[in-house]
Design an enzyme around this catalytic site. Structure first.
Site, PDB file in Angstrom:
ATOM      1  N   ASP A  89      24.206  27.746 -38.810  1.00 22.34           N
ATOM      2  CA  ASP A  89      24.033  29.029 -39.475  1.00 22.34           C
ATOM      3  C   ASP A  89      25.060  29.160 -40.590  1.00 22.34           C
ATOM      4  O   ASP A  89      25.518  28.152 -41.137  1.00 22.34           O
ATOM      5  CB  ASP A  89      24.140  30.158 -38.426  1.00 22.34           C
ATOM      6  CG  ASP A  89      23.243  31.332 -38.772  1.00 22.34           C
ATOM      7  OD1 ASP A  89      23.412  31.901 -39.866  1.00 22.34           O
ATOM      8  OD2 ASP A  89      22.373  31.688 -37.962  1.00 22.34           O
TER       9      ASP A  89
ATOM     10  N   HIS B  31      25.148  36.680 -41.229  1.00 21.60           N
ATOM     11  CA  HIS B  31      24.011  36.157 -40.462  1.00 21.60           C
ATOM     12  C   HIS B  31      24.463  35.318 -39.263  1.00 21.60           C
ATOM     13  O   HIS B  31      23.994  35.507 -38.138  1.00 21.60           O
ATOM     14  CB  HIS B  31      23.136  35.332 -41.416  1.00 21.60           C
ATOM     15  CG  HIS B  31      21.820  34.912 -40.864  1.00 21.60           C
ATOM     16  ND1 HIS B  31      21.640  33.733 -40.169  1.00 21.60           N
ATOM     17  CD2 HIS B  31      20.591  35.482 -40.928  1.00 21.60           C
ATOM     18  CE1 HIS B  31      20.368  33.610 -39.826  1.00 21.60           C
ATOM     19  NE2 HIS B  31      19.700  34.657 -40.272  1.00 21.60           N
TER      20      HIS B  31
ATOM     21  N   SER C  27      14.990  35.293 -37.252  1.00 25.45           N
ATOM     22  CA  SER C  27      16.382  34.844 -37.098  1.00 25.45           C
ATOM     23  C   SER C  27      17.046  35.547 -35.926  1.00 25.45           C
ATOM     24  O   SER C  27      17.949  35.004 -35.304  1.00 25.45           O
ATOM     25  CB  SER C  27      17.204  35.197 -38.346  1.00 25.45           C
ATOM     26  OG  SER C  27      17.079  34.225 -39.333  1.00 25.45           O
TER      27      SER C  27
END
Ligand SMILES: *[C@@H]1O[C@H](CO)[C@@H](O)[C@H](O)[C@H]1NC(C)=O
Ligand SMILES: *[C@@H]1O[C@H](CO)[C@@H](O)[C@H](O)[C@H]1NC(C)=O
Ligand SMILES: *[C@@H]1O[C@H](CO)[C@@H](O)[C@H](O)[C@H]1NC(C)=O
Ligand SMILES: *[C@@H]1O[C@H](CO)[C@@H](O)[C@H](O)[C@H]1NC(C)=O
Ligand SMILES: *[C@@H]1O[C@H](CO)[C@@H](O)[C@H](O)[C@H]1NC(C)=O
Ligand SMILES: *[C@@H]1O[C@H](CO)[C@@H](O)[C@H](O)[C@H]1NC(C)=O
Length: 812
Positions: A154, A227, A604
């Site tokens: 990520d 994220h 996600s």
């Protein structure tokens, strides 16, 4: 093996504008040269020498060969990434020992909605997710995933978040072989007993974009985006009490699904240079492949990858995630990936290989609402002649299905997580299309794109804007820039009733398409339209829930329609988890707010829920194969929502296997599946022979007639273009203690007869395997042709366990 020739004539337009960064060799780009699996144990130097040797065969000098190599994959994956011209790559790919050579492209991105909005310029269908993790959904015998190691590919991690505290943790497991790579704002002490490893990969990124600009990105595992921190804390965040996002929403305890698991961070996603680099990340295949290779060597148990390709998915042998995941599967590492945010259009799902668990997204039962009251509670009569006009103006909204008569407008529930509030009074309300600066394209009025609103018309008012083009939070920013008091952001028709929440930079709320239409009609029929916007609050018990998010990518599988994808669904709409302290909740350039927790949406966000479930299963059953873990989740998945009705899509239609795969994940049921469908590395190699003709491993040549792709022992059944009759064999393994007798029941797909024999299976021991035959026969009662899919299922039932497999069939 047959040399695997790639088509190098594809126009890689993305590369052409960038080729200037290689002033000496303008035509060189990063290629991945894939050589299969390392066998035996070679020293890293030996492997590197071997790779250099191969490169030297196409380069002018040994020196040039050495310079051109970026990565020499050495743990499990045999191969390298190097700067090559198309010609050099073509020569290499024709060599016997090369399985595939393909460019490491910039067509991969995290599966948040933002990426897709930004890249496609079309926001309409790419929103939300929702869900929360404080529900205690983990089976207690899983011990909260204690000491299972999960690798996160990520954007890195914000290690100071309380979610990653290692308080009370035992020392790092002795089997861990990873490292803590230090760098910009990331010291050895940034790792702890929770974050036991951290590395970063950017050679392919830098070959494409030039040096990382460290004024807006950390050259280290630190997450400048948010994220990676969000997904990591969703999988394995500690339980943190008294958390609330954005000044008061969702107050309570936040926890990842497996709070005692260990995290290994592999940072592979980096900002795309440009005017607002922080809004968008990209992830290069050669970097991801290096990360997966290291993760395998380091000893992770589960890999969570909320990343997917943009546009047409690459074939399996030329897909960095798929190739890496195959090597992981060989070592029984569970690989979980997001399905993508391109729904509800069919055939949009990505991460399609059968050795990957592909996760779609659903909503949960929580909403963040704020009441919108329209001013004068007038009875409105709609002038029918206007609706055609609106259709043209709004483009994205169609009023055709609307019954125009008389409406009594009162109030609506908007949805929001903005911390800002209006005073409790009425404000003038206008449609943004009536406040556009002259010259704004007709089809973009009402979209509230940057610099499109006229301050004289907007000042002090509530604006009704629409989704369709551009970023949601950016629309709020534009209303603020023009002096507006608040934004009401209306869904386009395609978004239906699925409202994502945003941390707008001013007071505001999102509304469903039908509510937006009513508000628009009210504005148009009133001489003095006004509205008030109430205080936002958190509401639980929303019905129906869960439902499948409209944005969640749908099947069928475009690469191999004989494998059903997505596999499973988990919460992905409006998910709360930890956030980076160097990114704002909206990621907009002008938004200077900092939050420790943020609410965002996407597959996600659903992927790490399934990763966490895999961690819990691994914790209970350390010796289960990765395919057994996948099977356990799939065969026990739920087909009903919390109200007992069928799982629905966000638009209110009933969902099917292309929407949710086997169903909605149920972690507690997954811990006691009864029977599992297992598949081995060799089974996957045979699948590759049948599906693509590519021999992925030199030590396993493709047989002349490999079993057909649907013969893979998968927990779901998909047959594309059935001609008459097919027989499919499956084998189940008993994983429960005791003696069991299972009987099968079938829900026949429309027009198909399904015969299963034997109809009953007896098991006396754990690990016992039994095979059975499924005969699918076209009864000739359904119209054939493209796109006709029918769905059904079969279920093994012993009175305790229900082991269900969906069946999808299209006609030849
Ligand atoms: C790096 O980013 C900063 C801030 O966006 C910008 O001002 C600067 O020009 C960039 N540097 C390079 C070398 O591109
Ligand atoms: C929770 O946090 C709020 C604001 O930070 C604080 O005022 C309150 O005392 C905390 N409550 C508990 C139980 O810790
Ligand atoms: C708006 O119209 C222009 C010109 O017809 C077109 O190029 C553009 O794609 C349209 N934009 C949208 C979002 O429909
Ligand atoms: C209603 O919409 C039509 C078409 O856009 C427009 O001509 C008319 O002026 C509007 N009426 C009001 C009261 O806004
Ligand atoms: C049916 O026939 C078509 C065309 O020959 C073939 O592509 C397809 O794979 C066949 N389907 C099955 C299930 O055998
Ligand atoms: C089915 O689709 C294929 C590929 O899209 C096309 O070549 C073929 O003509 C279609 N067949 C029918 C019956 O529509």
């Amino acid at each position: 093996m047959a040399p695997f020739l790639s088509s190098f004539l594809l126009p890689f337009c993305l590369f052409s504008f960038f080729s200037s960064s290689f002033s000496s060799k303008p035509s060189h780009k990063v290629y991945i040269v894939y050589l299969g699996e390392h066998t035996g144990s070679y020293a890293a130097e030996e492997i590197q020498e071997n790779h250099h040797g191969l490169l030297f065969s196409v380069k002018n000098s040994e020196e040039e060969a050495r310079r051109s190599i970026l990565y020499s994959y050495k743990n499990s994956i045999n191969g390298f990434a190097a700067l090559l011209s198309d010609e050099e790559a073509e020569i290499l790919s024709a060599r016997e020992e090369v399985i595939s050579a393909y460019p490491s492209e910039a067509k991969w991105a995290p599966h948040t909605t933002r990426s897709w909005e930004f890249l496609t310029d079309y926001e309409g269908l790419n929103q939300r997710g929702f869900g929360f993790l404080e529900n205690d959904w983990q089976p207690s015998k899983a011990n909260h995933g204690k000491d299972v190691i999960v690798g996160m590919l990520d954007s890195g991690i914000w290690p100071e978040s309380k979610s990653f505290s290692d308080e009370g943790f035992d020392p790092v497991p002795a089997r861990w072989r990873g490292i803590c790579e230090t760098g910009q704002s990331f010291k050895a002490s940034s790792c702890n007993r929770k974050i036991i490893g951290a590395r970063y990969y950017l050679k392919s990124y830098e070959a494409y974009y030039g040096s990382l600009n460290t004024s807006y990105a950390y050259r280290s595992p630190r997450d400048g985006d948010g994220h990676g921190t969000h997904t990591s804390s969703t999988v394995a965040g500690r339980s943190v009490s008294n958390v609330s996002a954005l000044g008061g929403f969702a107050k309570g305890t936040v926890s990842g699904g497996a709070p005692l698991a260990r995290l290994a961070v592999y940072k592979v996603c980096w900002p795309i240079p440009g005017p607002n680099p922080n809004i968008e990340n990209t992830c290069f295949e050669a970097d991801m492949l290096a990360a997966i290779d290291d993760a395998i060597g380091d000893g992770v148990d589960v890999l969570s990858i909320s990343i997917g390709s943009i546009g047409d998915p690459p074939t399996f042998a030329k897909d960095g995630i798929a190739v890496g995941a195959l090597h992981a599967a060989k070592r029984e590492i569970v690989v979980v990936c997001s399905a993508g945010n391109s729904g509800p259009k069919p055939a949009t799902v990505s991460n399609l290989a059968p050795w990957i668990i592909t996760v779609g997204a659903s909503s949960i039962d929580r909403a963040f609402t704020a009441e919108i009251k329209l001013g004068n509670n007038v009875i409105v009569t709609v002038n029918l002649k206007y609706y055609r006009l609106w259709e043209n103006i709004l483009n994205t909204i169609t009023l055709r299905n609307y019954r125009f008569s008389q409406f009594n407008y009162l109030k609506f529930q908007g949805q929001t997580v903005t911390p800002y509030q209006l005073e409790g009074k009425d404000y003038p309300l206008i449609y943004a299309g009536d406040a556009a600066i002259a010259g704004t394209a007709a089809n973009l009025t009402g979209q509230c794109l940057p610099n499109s609103l006229s301050p004289e018309k907007v000042k002090g008012k509530i604006l009704l804007c629409f989704r369709g083009t551009g970023l949601r939070a950016e629309k709020g920013q534009e209303v603020k820039r023009a002096g507006g008091a608040a934004i009401i952001l209306g869904n386009a028709i395609a978004n239906g009733n699925e409202v994502p929440v945003d941390a707008h930079v001013l007071p505001g709320a999102g509304v469903s398409a039908s509510d937006a239409t009513k508000i628009l009609i009210y504005i148009n029929s009133s001489s003095n339209p006004t509205a008030s916007l109430g205080q936002a609050r958190t509401v639980n018990g929303i019905k129906p829930s869960p439902s499948i998010a409209q944005f969640s990518s749908r099947g069928p599988n475009v690469l191999e329609p004989n494998i059903l994808k997505p596999d499973i669904t988990a919460p992905g709409l409006n998910i709360l988890a930890a956030w980076s302290q160097s990114s704002s909740p909206t990621k907009l350039g002008n938004d200077k707010r900092k939050v420790k927790y943020n609410i965002i949406s996407g597959t996600s966000m659903s992927c790490p829920h399934v990763s966490a479930t895999a961690v819990l299963l691994k914790s209970i059953y350390p010796h289960w194969s990765s395919s057994a873990i996948r099977s356990a989740m799939m065969t026990t998945a739920n087909l009903n929502n919390a109200q007992g009705g069928p799982l629905m899509n966000g638009d209110g239609t009933t969902g099917g296997p292309f929407d949710f795969g086997s169903g909605h994940v149920r972690p507690i049921h997954a811990a006691d599946p009864g029977l599992v469908y297992e598949a081995s590395y060799q089974d996957y190699l045979l699948f590759m022979c049948a599906s693509t003709g590519v021999q992925m491993d030199f030590y396993y040549p493709c047989p002349k007639d490999p079993p057909l792709p649907y013969a893979l022992n998968y927990p779901s059944v998909a047959v594309s273009r059935l001609n008459g009759t097919v027989s499919i064999f499956r084998t189940v393994t008993n994983v429960a203690q005791g003696k069991f007798q299972y009987r099968v029941s079938v829900d026949n797909p429309n027009g198909i007869s399904v015969q299963i024999s034997p109809k009953s299976l007896k098991f006396n021991d754990v690990g016992e395997k039994k095979s059975f035959k499924i005969v699918l026969k076209d009864k000739g009662t359904v119209m054939r042709g493209n796109g006709t899919y029918v769905a059904g299922s079969y279920t093994w039932n012993d009175g305790v366990h229900l082991v269900r497999s969906p069946i999808v069939v299209s006609f030849g």
